[in-house]
Design a protein around this motif. Structure first.
Motif, mmCIF file in Angstrom:
data_model
loop_
_atom_site.group_PDB
_atom_site.id
_atom_site.type_symbol
_atom_site.label_atom_id
_atom_site.label_comp_id
_atom_site.label_asym_id
_atom_site.label_seq_id
_atom_site.Cartn_x
_atom_site.Cartn_y
_atom_site.Cartn_z
ATOM 1 N N PRO A 145 15.539 -1.143 32.153
ATOM 2 C CA PRO A 145 14.154 -1.089 32.618
ATOM 3 C C PRO A 145 14.011 -1.450 34.096
ATOM 4 C CG PRO A 145 14.515 -3.015 31.226
ATOM 5 C CD PRO A 145 15.797 -2.231 31.206
ATOM 6 N N THR A 146 15.027 -2.073 34.680
ATOM 7 C CA THR A 146 14.932 -2.476 36.090
ATOM 8 C C THR A 146 15.466 -1.387 37.028
ATOM 9 O OG1 THR A 146 17.129 -3.488 36.158
ATOM 10 C CG2 THR A 146 15.302 -4.901 35.432
ATOM 11 N N SER A 147 16.010 -0.302 36.454
ATOM 12 C CA SER A 147 16.643 0.717 37.291
ATOM 13 C C SER A 147 15.808 1.985 37.337
ATOM 14 C CB SER A 147 18.043 1.025 36.747
ATOM 15 O OG SER A 147 18.486 2.274 37.236
ATOM 16 N N PHE A 148 15.397 2.363 38.523
ATOM 17 C CA PHE A 148 14.633 3.602 38.707
ATOM 18 C C PHE A 148 15.436 4.807 38.223
ATOM 19 C CE2 PHE A 148 14.002 7.315 41.503
ATOM 20 C CZ PHE A 148 12.704 7.661 41.119
ATOM 21 N N VAL A 149 16.736 4.844 38.583
ATOM 22 C CA VAL A 149 17.556 6.010 38.234
ATOM 23 C C VAL A 149 17.731 6.110 36.716
ATOM 24 C CG1 VAL A 149 19.828 7.087 38.478
ATOM 25 C CG2 VAL A 149 18.708 6.103 40.465
ATOM 26 N N SER A 150 17.957 4.967 36.049
ATOM 27 C CA SER A 150 18.099 4.998 34.581
ATOM 28 C C SER A 150 16.845 5.550 33.926
ATOM 29 C CB SER A 150 18.381 3.593 34.032
ATOM 30 O OG SER A 150 19.600 3.125 34.514
ATOM 31 N N GLN A 151 15.699 5.125 34.414
ATOM 32 C CA GLN A 151 14.432 5.597 33.847
ATOM 33 C C GLN A 151 14.236 7.093 34.131
ATOM 34 O OE1 GLN A 151 12.398 3.800 31.768
ATOM 35 N NE2 GLN A 151 14.166 2.443 31.893
ATOM 36 N N LEU A 152 14.601 7.486 35.351
ATOM 37 C CA LEU A 152 14.470 8.899 35.743
ATOM 38 C C LEU A 152 15.337 9.786 34.846
ATOM 39 C CD1 LEU A 152 13.311 10.769 38.030
ATOM 40 C CD2 LEU A 152 15.492 10.429 39.188
ATOM 41 N N LEU A 153 16.598 9.350 34.612
ATOM 42 C CA LEU A 153 17.515 10.142 33.791
ATOM 43 C C LEU A 153 17.031 10.200 32.342
ATOM 44 C CD1 LEU A 153 20.959 8.964 35.219
ATOM 45 C CD2 LEU A 153 19.817 11.136 35.627
ATOM 46 N N LYS A 154 16.472 9.076 31.872
ATOM 47 C CA LYS A 154 15.971 9.032 30.496
ATOM 48 C C LYS A 154 14.817 10.043 30.334
ATOM 49 C CE LYS A 154 13.872 5.775 27.281
ATOM 50 N NZ LYS A 154 13.221 4.467 27.217
ATOM 51 N N ILE A 155 13.904 10.040 31.292
ATOM 52 C CA ILE A 155 12.746 10.936 31.199
ATOM 53 C C ILE A 155 13.196 12.394 31.323
ATOM 54 C CG2 ILE A 155 10.610 11.669 32.369
ATOM 55 C CD1 ILE A 155 10.334 8.619 33.177
ATOM 56 N N SER A 156 14.061 12.682 32.326
ATOM 57 C CA SER A 156 14.444 14.084 32.524
ATOM 58 C C SER A 156 15.254 14.596 31.337
ATOM 59 C CB SER A 156 15.188 14.283 33.844
ATOM 60 O OG SER A 156 16.354 13.514 33.851
ATOM 61 N N SER A 157 16.103 13.736 30.711
ATOM 62 C CA SER A 157 16.919 14.232 29.590
ATOM 63 C C SER A 157 16.050 14.551 28.381
ATOM 64 C CB SER A 157 18.032 13.249 29.235
ATOM 65 O OG SER A 157 17.475 12.063 28.748
ATOM 66 N N SER A 158 14.875 13.915 28.280
ATOM 67 C CA SER A 158 14.015 14.205 27.133
ATOM 68 C C SER A 158 13.349 15.583 27.266
ATOM 69 C CB SER A 158 12.976 13.099 26.945
ATOM 70 O OG SER A 158 12.032 13.151 27.979
ATOM 71 N N PHE A 159 13.440 16.190 28.444
ATOM 72 C CA PHE A 159 12.844 17.514 28.653
ATOM 73 C C PHE A 159 13.904 18.627 28.763
ATOM 74 C CE2 PHE A 159 9.462 14.701 30.016
ATOM 75 C CZ PHE A 159 8.342 15.290 29.441
ATOM 76 N N THR A 160 15.180 18.266 28.602
ATOM 77 C CA THR A 160 16.221 19.291 28.766
ATOM 78 C C THR A 160 16.863 19.597 27.404
ATOM 79 O OG1 THR A 160 17.753 17.517 29.357
ATOM 80 C CG2 THR A 160 16.815 18.760 31.168
ATOM 81 N N PRO A 161 17.451 20.788 27.250
ATOM 82 C CA PRO A 161 18.111 21.109 25.977
ATOM 83 C C PRO A 161 19.315 20.199 25.748
ATOM 84 C CG PRO A 161 18.239 22.958 27.547
ATOM 85 C CD PRO A 161 17.543 21.848 28.238
ATOM 86 N N PRO A 162 19.781 20.092 24.501
ATOM 87 C CA PRO A 162 20.945 19.236 24.246
ATOM 88 C C PRO A 162 22.146 19.703 25.071
ATOM 89 C CG PRO A 162 20.160 20.275 22.212
ATOM 90 C CD PRO A 162 19.305 20.780 23.325
ATOM 91 N N PRO A 163 23.011 18.781 25.484
ATOM 92 C CA PRO A 163 24.174 19.165 26.293
ATOM 93 C C PRO A 163 25.185 19.949 25.442
ATOM 94 C CG PRO A 163 24.260 16.835 25.743
ATOM 95 C CD PRO A 163 22.964 17.340 25.224
ATOM 96 N N PRO A 164 26.126 20.659 26.093
ATOM 97 C CA PRO A 164 27.129 21.401 25.337
ATOM 98 C C PRO A 164 27.999 20.461 24.490
ATOM 99 C CG PRO A 164 27.515 21.546 27.721
ATOM 100 C CD PRO A 164 26.273 20.763 27.530
ATOM 101 N N GLU A 165 28.584 21.021 23.438
ATOM 102 C CA GLU A 165 29.421 20.207 22.561
ATOM 103 C C GLU A 165 30.571 19.577 23.360
ATOM 104 O OE1 GLU A 165 29.950 22.244 18.804
ATOM 105 O OE2 GLU A 165 31.728 20.966 18.485
#
Ligand code: SAM
Length: 186
Positions: A145-165
């Protein structure tokens, strides 16, 4: 095509790196470096940590997968007159051409965490560091919660398709159990 390399050569990461110089200097200061010291900065970008290390008198090799960032790093080193600092192209998963045990310090700040084969990365970092030397990683921590980048990655990954196997998230480098497993195997 190496998609890992293509990704980092897109855009111009030096624009972002320019905003991170102070944190690079701070982490290097925290390491208590005293020359003579031979250091590797892995996933070095244009030298946010390699430059302050070299300014302290260390002999530094920066290795990065992105050709444009290696060129930018060598330009910075030349402009600063840092003869003990060189940048070269390479992949953290396979540091071919780098001799065993060649560094006292292997440092990677938000760098090697992005290489796709984390067990190979740990093995290579151990291989090129001399016995008794130091390996230092700066990694983002998932959901921190203290990291801007961690929060950014969490939010952006929730809008992207699942990664390749088979894809292993770089963020797993921010989980202690994975670090222990990878370095134990190395
Ligand atoms: C977030 S940037 C950090 C750069 C630099 N360490 C800094 O603090 O400014 C991630 C860096 O890792 C590099 N990188 C990604 N995958 C890599 C790989 N497999 N081997 C070497 N470098 C890699 C990228 O090209 C990029 O320069």
């Amino acid at each position: 095509m190496n998609s890992n390399k293509a990704l980092w050569e897109k855009g111009d990461f030096t624009e972002i790196a320019a905003l991170m110089r102070q944190s690079g200097e701070a982490i290097v200061k925290s390491l208590g470096v005293t020359p003579p010291l031979r250091a590797l900065d892995l996933g070095c970008g244009d030298g946010t940590t390699a430059v302050p290390l070299a300014l302290l008198g260390a002999d530094v090799v920066g290795i990065d997968i992105a050709t444009n960032l290696v060129v930018a790093g060598n330009k910075r080193a030349a402009e600063l007159g840092l003869t003990g600092l060189t940048f070269q192209e390479g992949d953290a998963c396979n540091l071919q051409g780098v001799r065993d045990h060649s560094f006292d310090l292997t440092l990677t700040v938000f760098g090697a965490m992005f290489a796709p084969k984390p067990f190979d990365v740990a093995k290579e970092m151990v291989r090129v560091t001399r016995p008794g030397g130091r390996i230092v990683m700066g990694n983002w921590i998932p959901n921190d919660p203290t990291s801007f980048v961690s929060q950014l990655l969490k939010i952006s990954s929730s809008f992207t398709p699942p990664p390749p196997e088979g894809f292993i998230s770089p963020m797993t480098w921010g989980v202690e159990s994975h670090i222990v497993e990878r370095f134990s195997q190395a």
